[in-house]
Write an enzyme that holds these catalytic residues in place. Structure first.
Site, PDB file in Angstrom:
ATOM      1  N   SER A 164       0.813  -1.215   0.000  1.00 20.94           N
ATOM      2  CA  SER A 164       0.000   0.000   0.000  1.00 20.94           C
ATOM      3  C   SER A 164       0.847   1.267   0.000  1.00 20.94           C
ATOM      4  CB  SER A 164      -0.891   0.021   1.247  1.00 20.94           C
ATOM      5  OG  SER A 164      -1.701  -1.123   1.322  1.00 20.94           O
ATOM      6  N   HIS A 222      -1.733  -2.814  -6.446  1.00 25.18           N
ATOM      7  CA  HIS A 222      -2.283  -2.444  -5.146  1.00 25.18           C
ATOM      8  C   HIS A 222      -3.788  -2.633  -5.154  1.00 25.18           C
ATOM      9  CE1 HIS A 222      -3.306   0.898  -2.058  1.00 25.18           C
ATOM     10  NE2 HIS A 222      -3.303  -0.289  -1.493  1.00 25.18           N
ATOM     11  N   ASN A 266      -3.535   6.413  -1.397  1.00 26.11           N
ATOM     12  CA  ASN A 266      -3.174   6.460   0.024  1.00 26.11           C
ATOM     13  C   ASN A 266      -2.439   7.742   0.389  1.00 26.11           C
ATOM     14  OD1 ASN A 266      -4.420   4.147   0.846  1.00 26.11           O
ATOM     15  ND2 ASN A 266      -2.592   2.863   0.783  1.00 26.11           N
ATOM     16  N   GLU A 268      -4.605  -0.074  -8.300  1.00 26.95           N
ATOM     17  CA  GLU A 268      -3.505   0.790  -8.721  1.00 26.95           C
ATOM     18  C   GLU A 268      -2.410  -0.071  -9.345  1.00 26.95           C
ATOM     19  OE1 GLU A 268      -3.222   4.768  -6.062  1.00 26.95           O
ATOM     20  OE2 GLU A 268      -2.737   2.929  -4.988  1.00 26.95           O
TER      21      GLU A 268
END
Length: 682
Positions: free
Chosen positions: A400, A421, A471, A433
Site C-alpha cells: 500500500s 495495489h 493512500n 492501482e
C-alpha cells in the site's frame, strides 16, 4: 445509402446496418441516417419489413454522451423511434454485442427483438445521472412489469441475452446467422405490427415494494426514474413519454449528470494507462498469490472468479487453511448474490492449488505477494522469488505504501516488477492501482492493466512514490481531519459532516473499520523520518496504546456493542480534549461547512502535488482513484472535478492554509495543474 446507416435489400426485407465504429454510439449522424432509411422503407411498396442491425462488434452501445453537453438538435431518438412505430411495416432489431441505453430503447421501438448469445441489453442511464429519455421507462414495464423495470433501471443493470429472454426483454436468442434469422422474422411478420407501447403493463407485481427499496438513499435522478416507471400504464402513453422526455432534458444538463459523465470518461482514459504505450500484454493464465490472510485470500478469490487458476502459498498451515475457507465462503457468497452459478463456483474452487513451499510457484506467469507490510520482509521475499520463477514471469507486490524499486533491486529482472495495489475486500473493491517502478517495462505495465480488466477492476496507473496516488492523498485528508480534532471537532462531527457531503463513510469510522493498528505500525516505521517541525497529532497513537484498534477490539474512535454500531465514547472525547489542552489549543466548534472545506482542501492540495510530480498521469486519474477506492461521492465527479467548480481564490487560500498548518514538509500544490485557474500566471 452512404454515411453511417447502410441500406440493403434482402428480397422483400430492407436491412439497415448501423456503422459508427468502434461501438456504434447513437450519434446525430446515426439518428439522421436511420430516419432517412425508415422513410425510404415506408415509401417503397415492394418492401414488406425491415431489419436494424449493427456493423462491427455491437448494435448501438448507447447514445453518444459527448453530445449531452450540447443542444440536441433534430432528429432526436424519440423521433426515430416514432417513425418506426408509425410505419406500416414491421421492424426487427437484430442485437449483438451491446444494446444499451438509447440502443435498447431503439430496439424497444421495433416490433421484435432477436439477440445473439452474449449480447448485453439494458437501460443504465442512471449511472450517468439521467433517466431513459426515449421511452424506456414507459415501455420496459410493459414487457417485464413495473417491479422488475424499477430494479433494472434504478440499478443501471446490464442484462445478458439469456436472462433478457427469460424476463421478456427480447423475443429470441439466435445461435446461428443473426441477420438471416432477423430477416426471416421480419418476413413472417409482414402485414403486422407489435408495438410495445400498445401493450398493457402486467399487474400484480410488487412494484411499490420495489420502489421503496430502490428509493433508499437514492439520488434525485434515480427517484425520477422510479416515478416515471410507476406511471407507466397509469397515464396515457403519449403523456408518459412526453413527461419522461421532459425530465431527461432537465437532468442531462444538471451538474450531477455532468459530474457523472466526467468520471465516466476519466475511467475510460485511466484504463488505457500511459499515453503512447503500445506494448502488448503477456498472456497470464496461472497466477501465484503469496499470503493467505484477508488480502491474499481476496486477491485469490478475484482471480478464481475471473476464470483463471491460482497457486496460493502460505508457510503457516493453519493460516493457509483459514485462507482457503475465506476463499470458499467468498465464492459461495457470490452464488447467493446471483453473481455466479453453482457450477461456476465449483469450477472456481477446483482452480485453486495450495502449498507451503515457494517452489510451487515455478510455473506461474504472474505472482502477487500479499505478505506483511514490511519493507525488509518483502525485499527478502523478492530475492527468493527471483531464483524460483521463470525469467519471463512478472513479480507484483500488493504493498500500500512501500518502495517497489527497492524490492525490484533484489531481483535480476527489475523490468518485470510492478505494483498491483488491491483494495480490501479485494474481490469486491473496484480500484486497482498499477504501480510503475523506475525499471518497469512497457510489457509489464501493459500486463498489469490487462490483468485489472480481466478481473473486472478499474485500473489507475501510478508512479512509485510513498502511498502512490490514493493512500498519499487519503493520508493528507486524514491529517486534516485529525487537525480538526485538536482544533475543536469531535469524531462524530467530522464523520457526519463528510458523510453529508457524500462520502460513503467518515474518516474516523473508516479508521475503526480498517483497524487503527495498521496505520500505527506505519507511523512507527517512519518515525525517524518525521520532521519535528511538522504538526503531528498524537490522538490516534494514544488510542492504539490503550488497545483501541477499532471494531475488531470493540473500541477505537467509537465504542462498539453487539450490533457493531458506533457509539460516542466519553473516554475518547476526554482524551481529545486533553490533547488540545496539552498543545495550548483553544478549542472552537467547527461547522459542517468548515469541516468539509478544510478536508477537501487537503485532498485537492495533495492531488495537485501528486499530478505535479507525475505520480498520477493526469488529473482525472485522481478522481477515478478517489471515487473507486476511497468513497468520494461519484455524483460529485471526484475531488478535481469538484475543485474546478469552486471559487478558485477561496480554494487556493484553503489549500495554502492546510499546507502551512501541516508544517514544512507539506508543500502547497499548484492548482493550475488540476485545471483550476487561480489567476496566478507568473
Amino acid at each position: 445509402m452512404a454515411g453511417k446507416v447502410h441500406f440493403e435489400r434482402d428480397g422483400e426485407i430492407a436491412v439497415l446496418t448501423i456503422d459508427n465504429p468502434p461501438v456504434n454510439a447513437g450519434s446525430h449522424d446515426i439518428r439522421k441516417g436511420l430516419l432517412a432509411a425508415i422513410d425510404k422503407v415506408e415509401a417503397d411498396g415492394d418492401l414488406k419489413g425491415a431489419v436494424l442491425i449493427g456493423a462491427g462488434r455491437s448494435f448501438i452501445s448507447g447514445s453518444d454522451i459527448r453530445e449531452f453537453d450540447l443542444p440536441l438538435g433534430p432528429p432526436q431518438m424519440p423521433q426515430v423511434i416514432a417513425a418506426i412505430e408509425g410505419a406500416s411495416k414491421p421492424f426487427v432489431a437484430a442485437l449483438h454485442g451491446a444494446a444499451l441505453g438509447g440502443g435498447y430503447e431503439l430496439a424497444l421501438g421495433c416490433d421484435a427483438r432477436i439477440a445473439a448469445p452474449g449480447t448485453m441489453v439494458g437501460l443504465p442511464e442512471t449511472a450517468l445521472g439521467i433517466i431513459p429519455g426515449a421511452g424506456g421507462t414507459q415501455k420496459l414495464p410493459r414487457l417485464v412489469g413495473r417491479a422488475e423495470a424499477i430494479r433494472l433501471i434504478a440499478g443501471a443493470t446490464r442484462v445478458s441475452a439469456d436472462k433478457a429472454l427469460a424476463l421478456g426483454m427480447i423475443d429470441a436468442v439466435e445461435d446461428g446467422d443473426l441477420r438471416r434469422a432477423a430477416v426471416e422474422k421480419a418476413r413472417a411478420m409482414a402485414g403486422t405490427k407489435r408495438r410495445v407501447i400498445d401493450l398493457d403493463v402486467p399487474e400484480g407485481d410488487d412494484a411499490e415494494a420495489a420502489a421503496e427499496r430502490a428509493s433508499r438513499r437514492a439520488r434525485p435522478h434515480v427517484l425520477a426514474a422510479i416515478h416515471h416507471v410507476r406511471q407507466a400504464g397509469k397515464v396515457p402513453a403519449r403523456e408518459g413519454l412526453d413527461a419522461e422526455r421532459e425530465t431527461f432534458q432537465k437532468l442531462r444538463t444538471a451538474p450531477e449528470a455532468k459530474a457523472l459523465r466526467h468520471i465516466f470518461f476519466a475511467e475510460r482514459e485511466a484504463a488505457r494507462g500511459k499515453p503512447g504505450r503500445d506494448a502488448a500484454p503477456m498472456p497470464v493464465d496461472l497466477f501465484g498469490v503469496i499470503g493467505s490472510g484477508t488480502m491474499g485470500a481476496g486477491i485469490a478469490t478475484a482471480i478464481l472468479q475471473s476464470g483463471k487458476s491460482v497457486v496460493l502459498i502460505d508457510s503457516n498451515a493453519d493460516a493457509l487453511a483459514k485462507g482457503v475457507e475465506r476463499i470458499e465462503q467468498a465464492i459461495d457468497g457470490g452464488v447467493k448474490r446471483g453473481r455466479m452459478s453453482a457450477a461456476a463456483a465449483q469450477a472456481a474452487k477446483k482452480r485453486l492449488t495450495v502449498d507451503s513451499d515457494l517452489a510451487a510457484l515455478a510455473p506461474c506467469d504472474l505472482v502477487i505477494e500479499a505478505v506483511f507490510e514490511d519493507q525488509q520482509v518483502k525485499e527478502e521475499l523478492f530475492g527468493k522469488l527471483d531464483t524460483i520463477l521463470r525469467p519471463d514471469a512478472i513479480l507484483a507486490t500488493n504493498t500500500s505504501y512501500l518502495d517497489i524499486d527497492r524490492m525490484a533491486a533484489k531481483t535480476t529482472r527489475p523490468e518485470r516488477v510492478i505494483g498491483l495495489h488491491f483494495f480490501s475486500p479485494a474481490h469486491i473493491m473496484k480500484l486497482l492501482e498499477i504501480v510503475r517502478g523506475a525499471a518497469s517495462s512497457d510489457v509489464a505495465m501493459a500486463t498489469g492493466l490487462s490483468v485489472a480488466r480481466m478481473l473486472g477492476k478499474q485500473p489507475v496507473e501510478a508512479a512509485n512514490a510513498f502511498g502512490f496516488i490514493g493512500n498519499r492523498i487519503y493520508a493528507a485528508y486524514r491529517a486534516a481531519c485529525e487537525f480538526m480534532l485538536e482544533d475543536g471537532a469531535l469524531p462524530h462531527e467530522v464523520d457526519a459532516a463528510l458523510e453529508s457531503f457524500g462520502f460513503a463513510m467518515g474518516p474516523f469510522a473508516v479508521a475503526d473499520l480498517s483497524g487503527l493498528d495498521i496505520a500505527w505500525h506505519m507511523r512507527r516505521q517512519r518515525a525517524a523520518e518525521r520532521d519535528p517541525a511538522d504538526r503531528y497529532v498524537h490522538i490516534p497513537d494514544r488510542l492504539c496504546e490503550a488497545g483501541r484498534f477499532g471494531r475488531k477490539t470493540g473500541a477505537g474512535y467509537y465504542r462498539y456493542g453487539e450490533d457493531s454500531k458506533p457509539q460516542r465514547d466519553p473516554e475518547v472525547e476526554a482524551l481529545i480534549t486533553a490533547a488540545s489542552s496539552e498543545k495550548g489549543i483553544a478549542r472552537q466548534s467547527l461547522s459542517a461547512e468548515d469541516i468539509q472545506r478544510r478536508a477537501l482542501a487537503a485532498i485537492v492540495n495533495e492531488a495537485a502535488c501528486v499530478v505535479e510530480e507525475g505520480v498520477a498521469l493526469r488529473p482525472g486519474d485522481v478522481d477515478v482513484a478517489m471515487v473507486n477506492g476511497y468513497g468520494f461521492p461519484r455524483w460529485v465527479g471526484g475531488p478535481i472535478h469538484w475543485a474546478q467548480q469552486q471559487d478558485a481564490h477561496a480554494l487556493a487560500a484553503d489549500c495554502a492554509r492546510f499546507a502551512e498548518e501541516a508544517g514544512p514538509t507539506r508543500r502547497k500544490g499548484d492548482l493550475r495543474v488540476l485545471g483550476v485557474d487561480t489567476g496566478d500566471h507568473e
